[in-house]
Design an enzyme around this catalytic site. Structure first.
Site, PDB file in Angstrom:
ATOM      1  N   ASN A 165     -14.810  21.174  -5.183  1.00 19.41           N
ATOM      2  CA  ASN A 165     -15.690  20.482  -4.231  1.00 19.41           C
ATOM      3  C   ASN A 165     -17.158  20.684  -4.583  1.00 19.41           C
ATOM      4  OD1 ASN A 165     -14.526  18.857  -2.291  1.00 19.41           O
ATOM      5  ND2 ASN A 165     -13.928  20.560  -0.975  1.00 19.41           N
ATOM      6  N   LEU A 225      -8.204  11.029  -9.736  1.00 20.25           N
ATOM      7  CA  LEU A 225      -8.820   9.994 -10.578  1.00 20.25           C
ATOM      8  C   LEU A 225      -9.296   8.797  -9.758  1.00 20.25           C
ATOM      9  CD1 LEU A 225      -5.987  10.129 -13.300  1.00 20.25           C
ATOM     10  CD2 LEU A 225      -8.124  11.438 -13.280  1.00 20.25           C
ATOM     11  N   GLY A 226      -9.540   8.999  -8.482  1.00 21.03           N
ATOM     12  CA  GLY A 226     -10.007   7.910  -7.616  1.00 21.03           C
ATOM     13  C   GLY A 226      -8.938   6.848  -7.476  1.00 21.03           C
ATOM     14  N   GLY A 229      -5.483   7.051  -9.102  1.00 17.20           N
ATOM     15  CA  GLY A 229      -4.445   7.990  -8.685  1.00 17.20           C
ATOM     16  C   GLY A 229      -4.760   9.411  -9.109  1.00 17.20           C
ATOM     17  N   GLY A 253     -14.146  12.772   2.353  1.00 12.53           N
ATOM     18  CA  GLY A 253     -12.919  13.322   2.945  1.00 12.53           C
ATOM     19  C   GLY A 253     -11.671  12.908   2.183  1.00 12.53           C
ATOM     20  N   GLY A 255     -10.797  13.630  -0.884  1.00 15.47           N
ATOM     21  CA  GLY A 255     -10.246  14.766  -1.620  1.00 15.47           C
ATOM     22  C   GLY A 255      -9.506  15.728  -0.688  1.00 15.47           C
ATOM     23  N   ASP A 256     -10.035  15.885   0.516  1.00 16.41           N
ATOM     24  CA  ASP A 256      -9.380  16.784   1.483  1.00 16.41           C
ATOM     25  C   ASP A 256      -8.045  16.183   1.932  1.00 16.41           C
ATOM     26  OD1 ASP A 256     -11.751  18.225   1.267  1.00 16.41           O
ATOM     27  OD2 ASP A 256     -12.653  17.174   2.967  1.00 16.41           O
TER      28      ASP A 256
HETATM   29  O1  KDG Z   1     -15.040  16.909   1.756  1.00 15.80           O
HETATM   30  C1  KDG Z   1     -15.807  16.456   2.835  1.00 15.80           C
HETATM   31  C2  KDG Z   1     -16.883  17.453   3.092  1.00 15.80           C
HETATM   32  O2  KDG Z   1     -17.811  17.396   2.066  1.00 15.80           O
HETATM   33  C3  KDG Z   1     -17.596  17.223   4.388  1.00 15.80           C
HETATM   34  O3  KDG Z   1     -16.698  17.355   5.454  1.00 15.80           O
HETATM   35  C4  KDG Z   1     -18.740  18.148   4.623  1.00 15.80           C
HETATM   36  O4  KDG Z   1     -17.782  20.276   4.254  1.00 15.80           O
HETATM   37  C5  KDG Z   1     -18.647  19.479   4.009  1.00 15.80           C
HETATM   38  C6  KDG Z   1     -19.667  19.830   3.039  1.00 15.80           C
HETATM   39  O5  KDG Z   1     -19.986  21.009   2.990  1.00 15.80           O
HETATM   40  O6  KDG Z   1     -20.132  18.969   2.316  1.00 15.80           O
END
Ligand code: KDG
Length: 314
Positions: A165, A225-226, A229, A253, A255-256
């Site tokens: 992230n 890979l967006g 997939g 969101g 990726g989450d």
């Molecule tokens: O993955 C989504 C997050 O980026 C968003 O909810 C905000 O947690 C967050 C961040 O720190 O960017």
């Protein structure tokens, strides 16, 4: 007993009902936080998830807490910290691009999370620990909290999963790569976006990037890979799963959601290709709705989308 435990900062998020931030008169209020997004996604899919974090002892902190609790996530280890406010985030849509994000989180209660907030037995009661690269970027104490959670997991045989992230508003790619490397080495699962993997590794292309994570010691590397997939490799075998068509309105969101879908299949003992397919499906559903969590599917919705069940429509 939990299936998945995670830790990090959650914030209150606002976005304009209409127009750019500077012109907006009314805002939608919601909850953001990469780790709590995953916990919410799993709870909706029928798994027991727990989120560890700190929130300010203020109106926004209580709003975030009751929202996450209301989604069925265990918040028994969340602390309301009167010494600092809840972090705030604003988002602004940009035509044809990812939304812009503005953080008001420096010195927040969430950034005061520390190793004292991590109960090793609580972590040990889960099957999977999900950590992200956002948390160690927030403060030295947050970095120590992640370290404590990873160690607790390792000592108790809990699989560690890492989503890097990468947030360039929080730290540079070089600093992130150096800080995350030791975590990658202890992660059974790494779920990364190809683009962030390229920034972290300084390499180009799926194979090269996956190789960088494997060299750092990751068990299974999953690359998102967006629209194409996702793929996964353990260095010996490679799996792929194509993306689903989606009417994209908000990629934040995604990726989450992918992580929640992937873990749901993984916890059910499904094969890697199925895990990728579940991740792709959850990601495709979430990008069609504005907000991080608003479009996260419930179990029946995901099953119907995948053609594995049906939901009566009328
Ligand atoms: O993955 C989504 C997050 O980026 C968003 O909810 C905000 O947690 C967050 C961040 O720190 O960017």
């Amino acid at each position: 007993m939990l299936d998945v435990v995670t830790l990090g900062e959650s914030m209150v998020v606002f976005w304009p009902e209409e127009g750019p931030l500077g012109a907006a008169r009314t805002f939608v209020r919601s909850v953001a936080g990469a780790e709590s997004n995953v916990a919410i996604g799993l709870a909706r899919l029928g798994y027991r998830s727990g989120w560890i974090g700190r929130l300010g002892d203020d109106a926004f902190g209580r709003f975030v807490l009751r929202t996450i609790r209301g989604e069925g996530v265990d918040v028994s280890r969340v602390r309301l910290d009167a010494a600092a406010p809840t972090g705030v985030m604003f988002r602004e849509s940009v035509l044809g691009r990812d939304p812009r994000v503005y953080y008001y989180r420096r010195g927040s209660a969430g950034s005061r999370l520390g190793p004292e907030d991590v109960d090793p037995e609580y972590v040990g009661s889960a099957r999977l620990l999900h950590v992200t690269g956002i948390t160690p970027a927030l403060s030295p104490s947050c970095r120590e909290a992640v370290e404590a959670a990873v160690e607790a997991a390792r000592q108790r045989g809990v699989t560690v999963a890492l989503d890097p992230n990468l947030r360039l508003k929080l730290w540079g790619a070089g600093e992130a790569a150096a800080a995350l490397r030791p975590l990658i080495g202890r992660a059974g699962l790494v779920l990364a976006g190809l683009e962030e993997g390229e920034l972290l590794s300084g390499r180009r292309g799926e194979e090269e990037v996956a190789g960088w994570f494997l060299e750092a010691g990751a068990g299974l590397v999953v690359l998102k890979l967006g629209a194409r997939g996702a793929m996964a490799t353990d260095g010996t075998r490679t799996w792929r799963s194509p993306g689903f068509p989606a009417q994209v309105v908000d990629t934040v969101g995604a990726g989450d959601a992918f992580a929640a879908g992937f873990y749901a299949a993984w916890l059910a003992g499904r094969d890697v290709e199925t895990c990728l397919r579940y991740g792709n499906a959850a990601g495709a559903l979430v990008v069609q709705v504005v907000g991080d969590t608003e479009g996260l599917p419930y179990r029946e919705e995901l099953a119907a989308f995948l053609g594995e069940g049906d939901v009566p429509t009328r």
